[in-house]
Design a protein around this motif. Structure first.
Motif, PDB file in Angstrom:
ATOM      1  N   ARG A 251     -10.212  -1.476  -4.970  1.00 45.24           N
ATOM      2  CA  ARG A 251     -10.764  -0.596  -3.934  1.00 45.24           C
ATOM      3  C   ARG A 251     -11.079  -1.380  -2.656  1.00 45.24           C
ATOM      4  O   ARG A 251     -10.813  -0.905  -1.548  1.00 45.24           O
ATOM      5  CB  ARG A 251     -12.036   0.081  -4.463  1.00 45.24           C
ATOM      6  CG  ARG A 251     -12.599   1.132  -3.488  1.00 45.24           C
ATOM      7  CD  ARG A 251     -13.861   1.773  -4.019  1.00 45.24           C
ATOM      8  NE  ARG A 251     -13.619   2.412  -5.318  1.00 45.24           N
ATOM      9  CZ  ARG A 251     -14.207   2.060  -6.443  1.00 45.24           C
ATOM     10  NH1 ARG A 251     -15.080   1.056  -6.458  1.00 45.24           N
ATOM     11  NH2 ARG A 251     -13.940   2.708  -7.574  1.00 45.24           N
ATOM     12  N   ILE A 252     -11.626  -2.572  -2.810  1.00 46.97           N
ATOM     13  CA  ILE A 252     -11.946  -3.399  -1.638  1.00 46.97           C
ATOM     14  C   ILE A 252     -10.681  -3.726  -0.855  1.00 46.97           C
ATOM     15  O   ILE A 252     -10.653  -3.671   0.378  1.00 46.97           O
ATOM     16  CB  ILE A 252     -12.657  -4.716  -2.082  1.00 46.97           C
ATOM     17  CG1 ILE A 252     -14.065  -4.402  -2.570  1.00 46.97           C
ATOM     18  CG2 ILE A 252     -12.696  -5.726  -0.934  1.00 46.97           C
ATOM     19  CD1 ILE A 252     -14.779  -5.595  -3.180  1.00 46.97           C
ATOM     20  N   ARG A 253      -9.628  -4.047  -1.560  1.00 48.63           N
ATOM     21  CA  ARG A 253      -8.373  -4.366  -0.885  1.00 48.63           C
ATOM     22  C   ARG A 253      -7.766  -3.135  -0.208  1.00 48.63           C
ATOM     23  O   ARG A 253      -7.219  -3.224   0.896  1.00 48.63           O
ATOM     24  CB  ARG A 253      -7.374  -4.958  -1.889  1.00 48.63           C
ATOM     25  CG  ARG A 253      -7.718  -6.396  -2.308  1.00 48.63           C
ATOM     26  CD  ARG A 253      -6.709  -6.950  -3.300  1.00 48.63           C
ATOM     27  NE  ARG A 253      -6.923  -8.377  -3.531  1.00 48.63           N
ATOM     28  CZ  ARG A 253      -6.421  -9.340  -2.777  1.00 48.63           C
ATOM     29  NH1 ARG A 253      -5.653  -9.034  -1.737  1.00 48.63           N
ATOM     30  NH2 ARG A 253      -6.654 -10.611  -3.050  1.00 48.63           N
ATOM     31  N   GLU A 254      -7.891  -1.987  -0.875  1.00 50.62           N
ATOM     32  CA  GLU A 254      -7.380  -0.751  -0.264  1.00 50.62           C
ATOM     33  C   GLU A 254      -8.147  -0.417   1.001  1.00 50.62           C
ATOM     34  O   GLU A 254      -7.558  -0.019   2.018  1.00 50.62           O
ATOM     35  CB  GLU A 254      -7.481   0.402  -1.263  1.00 50.62           C
ATOM     36  CG  GLU A 254      -6.434   0.357  -2.370  1.00 50.62           C
ATOM     37  CD  GLU A 254      -6.485   1.593  -3.243  1.00 50.62           C
ATOM     38  OE1 GLU A 254      -5.519   2.371  -3.196  1.00 50.62           O
ATOM     39  OE2 GLU A 254      -7.498   1.778  -3.966  1.00 50.62           O
ATOM     40  N   GLU A 255      -9.459  -0.592   0.953  1.00 50.21           N
ATOM     41  CA  GLU A 255     -10.283  -0.308   2.133  1.00 50.21           C
ATOM     42  C   GLU A 255      -9.978  -1.263   3.274  1.00 50.21           C
ATOM     43  O   GLU A 255     -10.214  -0.954   4.449  1.00 50.21           O
ATOM     44  CB  GLU A 255     -11.764  -0.399   1.757  1.00 50.21           C
ATOM     45  CG  GLU A 255     -12.221   0.740   0.837  1.00 50.21           C
ATOM     46  CD  GLU A 255     -13.638   0.551   0.345  1.00 50.21           C
ATOM     47  OE1 GLU A 255     -14.232  -0.515   0.614  1.00 50.21           O
ATOM     48  OE2 GLU A 255     -14.163   1.474  -0.331  1.00 50.21           O
ATOM     49  N   ALA A 256      -9.458  -2.445   2.923  1.00 47.21           N
ATOM     50  CA  ALA A 256      -9.091  -3.421   3.948  1.00 47.21           C
ATOM     51  C   ALA A 256      -7.700  -3.156   4.522  1.00 47.21           C
ATOM     52  O   ALA A 256      -7.256  -3.855   5.431  1.00 47.21           O
ATOM     53  CB  ALA A 256      -9.148  -4.828   3.374  1.00 47.21           C
ATOM     54  N   GLY A 257      -7.009  -2.123   3.975  1.00 47.28           N
ATOM     55  CA  GLY A 257      -5.722  -1.745   4.539  1.00 47.28           C
ATOM     56  C   GLY A 257      -4.519  -2.003   3.659  1.00 47.28           C
ATOM     57  O   GLY A 257      -3.386  -1.657   4.030  1.00 47.28           O
ATOM     58  N   GLU A 258      -4.714  -2.601   2.480  1.00 48.14           N
ATOM     59  CA  GLU A 258      -3.574  -2.852   1.598  1.00 48.14           C
ATOM     60  C   GLU A 258      -3.149  -1.563   0.901  1.00 48.14           C
ATOM     61  O   GLU A 258      -3.976  -0.701   0.593  1.00 48.14           O
ATOM     62  CB  GLU A 258      -3.935  -3.902   0.529  1.00 48.14           C
ATOM     63  CG  GLU A 258      -3.996  -5.329   1.050  1.00 48.14           C
ATOM     64  CD  GLU A 258      -4.128  -6.345  -0.080  1.00 48.14           C
ATOM     65  OE1 GLU A 258      -3.706  -6.042  -1.215  1.00 48.14           O
ATOM     66  OE2 GLU A 258      -4.666  -7.442   0.176  1.00 48.14           O
ATOM     67  N   ARG A 259      -1.863  -1.450   0.632  1.00 51.75           N
ATOM     68  CA  ARG A 259      -1.379  -0.339  -0.175  1.00 51.75           C
ATOM     69  C   ARG A 259      -1.813  -0.570  -1.613  1.00 51.75           C
ATOM     70  O   ARG A 259      -1.999  -1.712  -2.051  1.00 51.75           O
ATOM     71  CB  ARG A 259       0.143  -0.261  -0.091  1.00 51.75           C
ATOM     72  CG  ARG A 259       0.658   0.087   1.296  1.00 51.75           C
ATOM     73  CD  ARG A 259       2.166  -0.063   1.373  1.00 51.75           C
ATOM     74  NE  ARG A 259       2.857   0.717   0.354  1.00 51.75           N
ATOM     75  CZ  ARG A 259       4.132   0.558   0.043  1.00 51.75           C
ATOM     76  NH1 ARG A 259       4.859  -0.373   0.653  1.00 51.75           N
ATOM     77  NH2 ARG A 259       4.689   1.314  -0.886  1.00 51.75           N
ATOM     78  N   ARG A 260      -1.971   0.517  -2.358  1.00 52.83           N
ATOM     79  CA  ARG A 260      -2.493   0.392  -3.719  1.00 52.83           C
ATOM     80  C   ARG A 260      -1.608  -0.502  -4.583  1.00 52.83           C
ATOM     81  O   ARG A 260      -2.101  -1.316  -5.369  1.00 52.83           O
ATOM     82  CB  ARG A 260      -2.632   1.773  -4.365  1.00 52.83           C
ATOM     83  CG  ARG A 260      -3.091   1.707  -5.824  1.00 52.83           C
ATOM     84  CD  ARG A 260      -3.527   3.057  -6.326  1.00 52.83           C
ATOM     85  NE  ARG A 260      -4.734   3.506  -5.628  1.00 52.83           N
ATOM     86  CZ  ARG A 260      -5.351   4.665  -5.875  1.00 52.83           C
ATOM     87  NH1 ARG A 260      -4.849   5.490  -6.798  1.00 52.83           N
ATOM     88  NH2 ARG A 260      -6.417   5.002  -5.214  1.00 52.83           N
ATOM     89  N   LYS A 261      -0.309  -0.381  -4.452  1.00 50.71           N
ATOM     90  CA  LYS A 261       0.602  -1.174  -5.264  1.00 50.71           C
ATOM     91  C   LYS A 261       0.387  -2.669  -5.033  1.00 50.71           C
ATOM     92  O   LYS A 261       0.301  -3.460  -5.977  1.00 50.71           O
ATOM     93  CB  LYS A 261       2.050  -0.798  -4.935  1.00 50.71           C
ATOM     94  CG  LYS A 261       3.079  -1.546  -5.761  1.00 50.71           C
ATOM     95  CD  LYS A 261       4.504  -1.084  -5.389  1.00 50.71           C
ATOM     96  CE  LYS A 261       5.534  -1.834  -6.215  1.00 50.71           C
ATOM     97  NZ  LYS A 261       6.921  -1.411  -5.854  1.00 50.71           N
ATOM     98  N   GLU A 262       0.263  -3.054  -3.744  1.00 51.04           N
ATOM     99  CA  GLU A 262       0.048  -4.465  -3.414  1.00 51.04           C
ATOM    100  C   GLU A 262      -1.336  -4.921  -3.863  1.00 51.04           C
ATOM    101  O   GLU A 262      -1.518  -6.059  -4.332  1.00 51.04           O
ATOM    102  CB  GLU A 262       0.204  -4.700  -1.909  1.00 51.04           C
ATOM    103  CG  GLU A 262       1.640  -4.749  -1.421  1.00 51.04           C
ATOM    104  CD  GLU A 262       2.300  -3.382  -1.361  1.00 51.04           C
ATOM    105  OE1 GLU A 262       1.564  -2.378  -1.364  1.00 51.04           O
ATOM    106  OE2 GLU A 262       3.553  -3.322  -1.332  1.00 51.04           O
ATOM    107  N   ALA A 263      -2.335  -4.036  -3.741  1.00 51.58           N
ATOM    108  CA  ALA A 263      -3.696  -4.382  -4.138  1.00 51.58           C
ATOM    109  C   ALA A 263      -3.771  -4.636  -5.640  1.00 51.58           C
ATOM    110  O   ALA A 263      -4.400  -5.596  -6.099  1.00 51.58           O
ATOM    111  CB  ALA A 263      -4.661  -3.270  -3.739  1.00 51.58           C
ATOM    112  N   ILE A 264      -3.104  -3.776  -6.404  1.00 49.85           N
ATOM    113  CA  ILE A 264      -3.091  -3.939  -7.862  1.00 49.85           C
ATOM    114  C   ILE A 264      -2.399  -5.248  -8.242  1.00 49.85           C
ATOM    115  O   ILE A 264      -2.871  -6.001  -9.100  1.00 49.85           O
ATOM    116  CB  ILE A 264      -2.394  -2.734  -8.528  1.00 49.85           C
ATOM    117  CG1 ILE A 264      -3.287  -1.496  -8.430  1.00 49.85           C
ATOM    118  CG2 ILE A 264      -2.026  -3.045  -9.981  1.00 49.85           C
ATOM    119  CD1 ILE A 264      -2.630  -0.213  -8.905  1.00 49.85           C
TER     120      ILE A 264
END
Length: 282
Positions: free
Chosen positions: A243-256
Motif C-alpha cells: 500500500r505504501i508503494r502504491e500511494e507513492a505512485g507505483e503500480r500494484r504489480k510492481e509494488a507486489i
C-alpha cells in the motif's frame, strides 16, 4: 616539464621487507618528504643508502603549510619522494593533501608498493578476505566511538581498524557492545617484528585479554555482520508495504514484486495477501 610525486611504502617492522625500488628512489629523489626525519635516517642507514636530495619533514602538524612548497618543487620538475614512518603514505598517514594537490595541478603521481599493515593483518586474521573495508582509527571519545561503530553494525564485509595500544581494551569492549560479544575478531600486534602476535577470538574474550595491557602497533580485524536471512513478515505487514508503494505512485504489480524481493518471498505469496486483505475489507 613537471616533476613526479612518488609515494613509497616503507617497512611496517622488519627492514628486510623494504621493496627493492625504495633504495633507488631514496638515492635519486630531488626532495624526500618524510613524516619523521629521524626515522628516515635510521631507515637509510639500515638500507645502506645515502639520500641524494634535500630532506624535509612532512607530518600532520605542517602538512597544510608544506604542501604548497612541495607542489612548487614538483611544478619546477623535481622528483619528490614521500615516505611515512611505516606502510603506505596517505593510508592513515600524511600524504592525501599532497596527492590531491598534485592531481589538481596535473602532476604525475606514482608509487613504490610496499608492506601494508591492513592487508597483512587481514591475511593473518583467519576471517573472510573476499570483501573488506578499512575504517582507520576510531574517535577517541567514547560516545563518538560508539556512534561510528553503530554506523557499520550491519556491515557484511570484514572490517579493519588501527588502534593505539592504550585504547585497545576500551575499543574492543565498545565493539563487543555494538557488534555482539560473540562476533569473531583478531588483534594483530607488532606485525613483522620480533614479538609479532595475532590473538583471535570473540570480541568479549579479546576485550578481557586486552584489559591486562597490550603494547605495540595494533591492527584489529573484525568479522562482518552475519547474514540474518530474509526478513520474516506477516500478511498484514506485506499488505502495508504494498500500500505504501502504491500511494507513492507505483503500480500494484510492481509494488507486489518489490515487496516480494525485499521479503525474500515468491510474488504469489504477496499477491495472495493483498487479494485476501481486499476481500476482508469489502
Amino acid at each position: 616539464m613537471t616533476g613526479t610525486l612518488v609515494l613509497a611504502g616503507t617497512p611496517i617492522g622488519d627492514v628486510a621487507d623494504a621493496p627493492p625500488r625504495l633504495s633507488k628512489e631514496l638515492a635519486e629523489a630531488d626532495v624526500i618528504a618524510a613524516e619523521d626525519t629521524r626515522r628516515l635516517r635510521r631507515l637509510t642507514q639500515a638500507l645502506g643508502v645515502t639520500p641524494g636530495g634535500r630532506v624535509v619533514s612532512y607530518f600532520e602538524g605542517n602538512e597544510s603549510a608544506r604542501t604548497p612548497e612541495l607542489v612548487e618543487e614538483l611544478r619546477g620538475g623535481a622528483r619528490v619522494l614521500l615516505v611515512t614512518d611505516a606502510g603506505m603514505p596517505s593510508v592513515s598517514d600524511p600524504g592525501y593533501r599532497l596527492v590531491a594537490a598534485a592531481v589538481e595541478h596535473d602532476i604525475k603521481v606514482t608509487a613504490v608498493p610496499g608492506p601494508s599493515a591492513v592487508l597483512t593483518a587481514l591475511a593473518l586474521s583467519g576471517l573472510p578476505v573476499d570483501r573488506f573495508c578499512f575504517e582507520g582509527f576510531l574517535p577517541r571519545k567514547g560516545g563518538e566511538r560508539l556512534s561510528r561503530l553503530r554506523e557499520v553494525a550491519e556491515e557484511r564485509r570484514t572490517l579493519v581498524y588501527f588502534e593505539a595500544p592504550h585504547r585497545l581494551d576500551d575499543t574492543l569492549a565498545a565493539m563487543a557492545e555494538v557488534f555482539g560479544a560473540d562476533r569473531r575478531a583478531a588483534v594483530c600486534r607488532e606485525l613483522t617484528k620480533t614479538y609479532e602476535e595475532v590473538k583471535r577470538g570473540p570480541l568479549a574474550e579479546l576485550a578481557a585479554w586486552a584489559a591486562e595491557g597490550v603494547r605495540g602497533e595494533i591492527t584489529v580485524v573484525v568479522g562482518g555482520a552475519p547474514d540474518s536471512g530474509p526478513e520474516e513478515l506477516d500478511a498484514e505487514e506485506l499488505v502495508r508495504r504494498v500500500r505504501i508503494r502504491e500511494e507513492a505512485g507505483e503500480r500494484r504489480k510492481e509494488a507486489i514484486a518489490a515487496v516480494a524481493t525485499e521479503a525474500g518471498l515468491p510474488k504469489r505469496v504477496v499477491f495472495d495477501a493483498v487479494v485476501a486483505a481486499k476481500r476482508s475489507a469489502g
